[in-house]
Design an enzyme around this catalytic site. Structure first.
Site, PDB file in Angstrom:
ATOM      1  N   HIS B  24      -0.598 -12.658   6.788  1.00 13.01           N
ATOM      2  CA  HIS B  24      -0.120 -11.273   6.894  1.00 13.01           C
ATOM      3  C   HIS B  24      -1.168 -10.298   7.386  1.00 13.01           C
ATOM      4  O   HIS B  24      -1.082  -9.093   7.122  1.00 13.01           O
ATOM      5  CB  HIS B  24       0.374 -10.766   5.539  1.00 13.01           C
ATOM      6  CG  HIS B  24       1.565 -11.495   4.982  1.00 13.01           C
ATOM      7  ND1 HIS B  24       1.951 -12.726   5.392  1.00 13.01           N
ATOM      8  CD2 HIS B  24       2.448 -11.130   4.026  1.00 13.01           C
ATOM      9  CE1 HIS B  24       3.021 -13.107   4.722  1.00 13.01           C
ATOM     10  NE2 HIS B  24       3.343 -12.153   3.891  1.00 13.01           N
ATOM     11  N   HIS B  79      14.112 -10.965  -0.181  1.00 15.79           N
ATOM     12  CA  HIS B  79      12.926 -10.178   0.179  1.00 15.79           C
ATOM     13  C   HIS B  79      12.915 -10.003   1.689  1.00 15.79           C
ATOM     14  O   HIS B  79      13.094 -10.958   2.424  1.00 15.79           O
ATOM     15  CB  HIS B  79      11.688 -10.941  -0.315  1.00 15.79           C
ATOM     16  CG  HIS B  79      10.367 -10.312  -0.027  1.00 15.79           C
ATOM     17  ND1 HIS B  79      10.185  -8.959   0.140  1.00 15.79           N
ATOM     18  CD2 HIS B  79       9.130 -10.863   0.092  1.00 15.79           C
ATOM     19  CE1 HIS B  79       8.899  -8.709   0.360  1.00 15.79           C
ATOM     20  NE2 HIS B  79       8.248  -9.842   0.346  1.00 15.79           N
ATOM     21  N   GLU B  81      10.437  -8.836   3.700  1.00 14.36           N
ATOM     22  CA  GLU B  81       9.202  -8.993   4.477  1.00 14.36           C
ATOM     23  C   GLU B  81       9.418 -10.078   5.544  1.00 14.36           C
ATOM     24  O   GLU B  81      10.071 -11.092   5.295  1.00 14.36           O
ATOM     25  CB  GLU B  81       8.021  -9.348   3.554  1.00 14.36           C
ATOM     26  CG  GLU B  81       6.707  -9.075   4.265  1.00 14.36           C
ATOM     27  CD  GLU B  81       5.463  -9.237   3.399  1.00 14.36           C
ATOM     28  OE1 GLU B  81       5.569  -9.623   2.227  1.00 14.36           O
ATOM     29  OE2 GLU B  81       4.378  -8.968   3.929  1.00 14.36           O
ATOM     30  N   ASP B  83       8.051 -12.566   6.774  1.00 15.43           N
ATOM     31  CA  ASP B  83       7.830 -14.012   6.589  1.00 15.43           C
ATOM     32  C   ASP B  83       9.039 -14.679   5.944  1.00 15.43           C
ATOM     33  O   ASP B  83       9.150 -15.904   5.950  1.00 15.43           O
ATOM     34  CB  ASP B  83       6.539 -14.323   5.804  1.00 15.43           C
ATOM     35  CG  ASP B  83       6.411 -13.584   4.488  1.00 15.43           C
ATOM     36  OD1 ASP B  83       7.017 -12.505   4.332  1.00 15.43           O
ATOM     37  OD2 ASP B  83       5.686 -14.079   3.606  1.00 15.43           O
ATOM     38  N   HIS B 146       6.875  -7.937  -4.601  1.00 15.86           N
ATOM     39  CA  HIS B 146       5.875  -6.921  -4.373  1.00 15.86           C
ATOM     40  C   HIS B 146       6.328  -5.851  -3.368  1.00 15.86           C
ATOM     41  O   HIS B 146       5.522  -4.995  -2.989  1.00 15.86           O
ATOM     42  CB  HIS B 146       4.574  -7.587  -3.904  1.00 15.86           C
ATOM     43  CG  HIS B 146       4.714  -8.252  -2.558  1.00 15.86           C
ATOM     44  ND1 HIS B 146       3.831  -7.987  -1.537  1.00 15.86           N
ATOM     45  CD2 HIS B 146       5.619  -9.093  -2.041  1.00 15.86           C
ATOM     46  CE1 HIS B 146       4.167  -8.671  -0.466  1.00 15.86           C
ATOM     47  NE2 HIS B 146       5.238  -9.353  -0.738  1.00 15.86           N
ATOM     48  N   ASP B 165       8.672 -13.967  -3.777  1.00 16.63           N
ATOM     49  CA  ASP B 165       7.216 -14.046  -3.644  1.00 16.63           C
ATOM     50  C   ASP B 165       6.476 -14.225  -4.973  1.00 16.63           C
ATOM     51  O   ASP B 165       5.263 -14.462  -4.978  1.00 16.63           O
ATOM     52  CB  ASP B 165       6.683 -12.808  -2.904  1.00 16.63           C
ATOM     53  CG  ASP B 165       6.606 -13.042  -1.390  1.00 16.63           C
ATOM     54  OD1 ASP B 165       6.658 -14.212  -0.964  1.00 16.63           O
ATOM     55  OD2 ASP B 165       6.489 -12.065  -0.644  1.00 16.63           O
ATOM     56  N   TYR B 193      -3.406 -16.220  -5.036  1.00 17.56           N
ATOM     57  CA  TYR B 193      -2.181 -15.545  -4.585  1.00 17.56           C
ATOM     58  C   TYR B 193      -1.893 -14.348  -5.484  1.00 17.56           C
ATOM     59  O   TYR B 193      -1.594 -13.242  -5.013  1.00 17.56           O
ATOM     60  CB  TYR B 193      -1.037 -16.565  -4.649  1.00 17.56           C
ATOM     61  CG  TYR B 193       0.266 -16.105  -4.085  1.00 17.56           C
ATOM     62  CD1 TYR B 193       0.619 -16.390  -2.767  1.00 17.56           C
ATOM     63  CD2 TYR B 193       1.177 -15.410  -4.873  1.00 17.56           C
ATOM     64  CE1 TYR B 193       1.842 -15.982  -2.257  1.00 17.56           C
ATOM     65  CE2 TYR B 193       2.387 -15.002  -4.369  1.00 17.56           C
ATOM     66  CZ  TYR B 193       2.718 -15.289  -3.063  1.00 17.56           C
ATOM     67  OH  TYR B 193       3.928 -14.882  -2.560  1.00 17.56           O
ATOM     68  N   HIS B 226       6.798 -19.372  -1.288  1.00 15.12           N
ATOM     69  CA  HIS B 226       5.603 -19.980  -0.687  1.00 15.12           C
ATOM     70  C   HIS B 226       5.099 -21.077  -1.606  1.00 15.12           C
ATOM     71  O   HIS B 226       4.988 -20.879  -2.819  1.00 15.12           O
ATOM     72  CB  HIS B 226       4.451 -18.969  -0.546  1.00 15.12           C
ATOM     73  CG  HIS B 226       4.731 -17.825   0.362  1.00 15.12           C
ATOM     74  ND1 HIS B 226       4.689 -17.922   1.737  1.00 15.12           N
ATOM     75  CD2 HIS B 226       5.029 -16.534   0.098  1.00 15.12           C
ATOM     76  CE1 HIS B 226       4.961 -16.739   2.265  1.00 15.12           C
ATOM     77  NE2 HIS B 226       5.181 -15.882   1.294  1.00 15.12           N
TER      78      HIS B 226
HETATM   79  C1  LIG Z   1       0.910  -6.441   0.854  1.00 19.06           C
HETATM   80  C2  LIG Z   1       1.609  -5.280   1.505  1.00 19.06           C
HETATM   81  C3  LIG Z   1       1.500  -4.027   0.956  1.00 19.06           C
HETATM   82  C4  LIG Z   1       2.147  -2.917   1.530  1.00 19.06           C
HETATM   83  N1  LIG Z   1       2.011  -1.694   0.954  1.00 19.06           N
HETATM   84  C5  LIG Z   1       2.691  -0.644   1.457  1.00 19.06           C
HETATM   85  C6  LIG Z   1       2.603   0.624   0.822  1.00 19.06           C
HETATM   86  O1  LIG Z   1       1.907   0.814  -0.169  1.00 19.06           O
HETATM   87  N2  LIG Z   1       3.334   1.650   1.332  1.00 19.06           N
HETATM   88  C7  LIG Z   1       4.099   1.490   2.438  1.00 19.06           C
HETATM   89  O2  LIG Z   1       4.693   2.477   2.877  1.00 19.06           O
HETATM   90  N3  LIG Z   1       4.208   0.288   3.066  1.00 19.06           N
HETATM   91  C8  LIG Z   1       3.522  -0.778   2.593  1.00 19.06           C
HETATM   92  N4  LIG Z   1       3.632  -2.007   3.206  1.00 19.06           N
HETATM   93  C9  LIG Z   1       4.596  -2.203   4.308  1.00 19.06           C
HETATM   94  C10 LIG Z   1       3.980  -2.120   5.690  1.00 19.06           C
HETATM   95  O3  LIG Z   1       3.329  -0.886   5.893  1.00 19.06           O
HETATM   96  C11 LIG Z   1       5.105  -2.315   6.713  1.00 19.06           C
HETATM   97  O4  LIG Z   1       5.541  -3.653   6.615  1.00 19.06           O
HETATM   98  C12 LIG Z   1       4.715  -1.994   8.134  1.00 19.06           C
HETATM   99  O5  LIG Z   1       5.893  -1.931   8.905  1.00 19.06           O
HETATM  100  C13 LIG Z   1       3.787  -3.047   8.742  1.00 19.06           C
HETATM  101  O6  LIG Z   1       3.327  -2.592   9.985  1.00 19.06           O
HETATM  102  P1  LIG Z   1       2.668  -3.603  11.043  1.00 19.06           P
HETATM  103  O7  LIG Z   1       3.808  -4.324  11.669  1.00 19.06           O
HETATM  104  O8  LIG Z   1       1.884  -2.758  11.981  1.00 19.06           O
HETATM  105  O9  LIG Z   1       1.776  -4.504  10.253  1.00 19.06           O
HETATM  106  C14 LIG Z   1       2.941  -3.103   2.677  1.00 19.06           C
HETATM  107  C15 LIG Z   1       3.026  -4.371   3.238  1.00 19.06           C
HETATM  108  C16 LIG Z   1       2.376  -5.458   2.661  1.00 19.06           C
HETATM  109  C17 LIG Z   1       2.495  -6.805   3.283  1.00 19.06           C
HETATM  110 FE   LIG Z   2       6.211 -10.673   0.565  1.00 15.57          FE
HETATM  111 FE   LIG Z   3       5.998 -13.928   1.298  1.00 12.05          FE
END
Ligand SMILES: Cc1cc2nc3c(=O)[nH]c(=O)nc-3n(C[C@H](O)[C@H](O)[C@H](O)COP(=O)(O)O)c2cc1C
Ligand SMILES: [Fe+2]
Ligand SMILES: [Fe+2]
Lengths: 52, 400
Positions: B24, B79, B81, B83, B146, B165, B193, B226
């Site tokens: 990530h 979820h 995200e 992945d 998360h 996750d 993790y 995972h």
């Molecule tokens: C571990 C993790 C923590 C994140 N924490 C925040 C957060 O605190 N606030 C938020 O607005 N987005 C959070 N995000 C979401 C990312 O900002 C969002 O997926 C974004 O679109 C990713 O942009 P990118 O494609 O440039 O990486 C988090 C993502 C991950 C994986």
């Molecule tokens: Fe995740």
């Molecule tokens: Fe994941």
């Protein structure tokens, strides 16, 4: 009145305040500074709704 | 990989990412990872979670080894995200499912990821049940664990918890179950993790563990998104989540630093000697060789965090800023700490680090320690004493 974060479900209880962010116990939700953020997910104050 | 039947008519249908190292974009997965998807064949055929977009062909190949993908009726998105949902656009086109089940926040998140208002979303909330025929699926929202959209799916008839996750590990392997691999490796990876992904949400983990107890689910298999599926060491991994989320520190200290001409490094070693002399276990990391995600599991367990940098252009070196920023975001609780560093003329770094630690809610137990240029024997003795002081503070807080 308790307020719930619509993003993460954190509940703001005026009885407890949020001392870690400098909001004393006994502070009503309305009296929290506008730049305060949810201590769990960081969402801004306008994401909160009255509980119930 | 080919499908693996994990329970009668329930199949693992994911993809093993043997080559992944960059997880990530923010942490290292030194042993690769897996993206687990689960297929349930009942009167309705349901697919729980997916894989990233670049693994969709592998998912399809795996699915086709057990069904015709067009037979799938329900997709369950625990979820959003990428992945776990990245394959969705292509899977939607092929499968044309009757319904896509997801949490209320996941619906919004799916729309902001894939910009498809027209998919057949079916929003479910905590406590909702759906029937697949012989089986039921019960949902439990796990907001902020998360991501805000995260959810668990529980299949009571099969005693199977699909945990998204939570309870995962980054491990690529040909095995699918916890009891098939080396146990210390498995728990180390689960700890890493947790430290790198779950730690900030520890208070929610506590609530979740209580909640799972409350709803009285009878679980004999935990299938995360995972890594390996827990079927044998369930009490142990639940106990570990209890322990990690409590964040009760151990008699341990982590010292990390960066250095230009090795003066700060020599300070770090003398400080470590002082801590060790008090009977506290130390892990010492040069941030040039240790990645922030490899340091984090040690910070999670330690009582003390000691950080050092020489002064560079009136501040700390960039690797320190990286480590401290990363650590602060993961919100470790109940730590004590101190800062140190060598300097040439203005010497701001140690104080800056100390202030940063404070802003990360680390309790500072010693004034920032500085040495001008190269440490003398006397300076190193002072470093050792600085370490001893920290060691004593650890002992005082962790009385065996
Ligand atoms: C571990 C993790 C923590 C994140 N924490 C925040 C957060 O605190 N606030 C938020 O607005 N987005 C959070 N995000 C979401 C990312 O900002 C969002 O997926 C974004 O679109 C990713 O942009 P990118 O494609 O440039 O990486 C988090 C993502 C991950 C994986
Ligand atoms: Fe995740
Ligand atoms: Fe994941």
């Amino acid at each position: 009145m308790r307020y719930v974060c619509s993003i993460c479900g954190y509940v703001y209880d005026p009885a407890d305040g949020d001392p870690d962010s400098g909001v004393a116990a006994g502070t009503s939700f309305d009296d929290i500074p506008a730049d305060w953020a949810c201590p769990v997910c960081g969402a801004s104050k306008d994401n909160f709704e009255p509980e119930g | 990989m080919l499908p693996v039947e994990i329970k009668k008519d329930i199949f693992w249908v994911g993809s093993v990412d043997w080559n992944l190292r960059d997880f990530h974009g923010y942490s290292l997965a030194r042993r690769g990872t897996t993206y687990n998807a689960y297929l349930v064949k009942d009167e309705k055929i349901a697919l729980f979670d997916l894989v990233p977009a670049n693994h969709v062909d592998e998912l399809l190949r795996c699915l086709k080894a057990t069904i015709d993908p067009e037979q799938i009726d329900y997709l369950i998105v625990n979820h959003v995200e990428p992945d776990h949902s990245g394959a969705l656009p292509k899977i939607m086109d092929i499968v044309k499912p009757e319904k896509v089940f997801c949490s209320p926040i996941a619906k919004q998140a799916l729309i902001s990821h894939y910009h498809r208002e027209d998919w057949p979303y079916e929003v479910v909330a905590t406590g909702d049940n759906i029937s697949l025929g012989k089986r039921t699926v019960t949902f439990l929202e796990t907001k902020m664990l998360h991501w805000p959209d995260s959810m668990f799916s529980f299949l009571p008839e099969d005693k199977l918890l699909i945990s998204s996750d939570a309870f995962g590990q980054n491990l690529a392997s040909s095995e699918r179950f916890d009891d098939q691999v080396d146990q210390s490796l498995l728990f180390d990876l689960a700890a890493s993790y947790y430290a790198n992904i779950i730690l900030p949400f520890s208070p929610l983990v506590q609530k979740l563990l209580a909640k799972v107890g409350e709803v009285g689910w009878d679980i004999d298999m935990i299938a995360p998104d995972h890594g390996l599926i827990w079927r044998t060491h369930i009490p142990e991994i639940l106990a570990k989540y209890g322990e990690w989320s409590t964040q009760k520190p151990q008699r341990k200290a982590v010292v990390f630093y960066d250095t230009m001409w090795k003066s700060t490094e020599r300070m770090a070693r003398a400080i470590a000697d002082g801590i060790i002399a008090e009977g506290v276990s130390v892990q010492l990391f040069s941030l040039k060789t240790a990645h922030h995600s490899d340091v984090m599991p040690f910070i999670m367990e330690a009582q003390a965090v000691v950080a050092g940098s020489p002064t560079h252009n009136n501040g700390m070196l960039p690797l320190l800023a990286d480590m401290l920023t990363y650590m602060k975001g993961l919100k470790p609780q109940g730590k004590i700490g101190a800062a140190f560093g060598s300097y040439g003329w203005s010497g701001e770094a140690a104080k800056q680090i100390s202030e940063f630690l404070q802003s990360a809610k680390v309790e500072i137990v010693a004034e920032p320690l500085r040495v001008k240029n190269v440490p003398t024997d006397q300076d190193l003795a002072a470093c050792q004493e600085f370490g001893s002081k920290i060691g004593r503070e650890v002992i005082a807080r962790v009385p065996e």
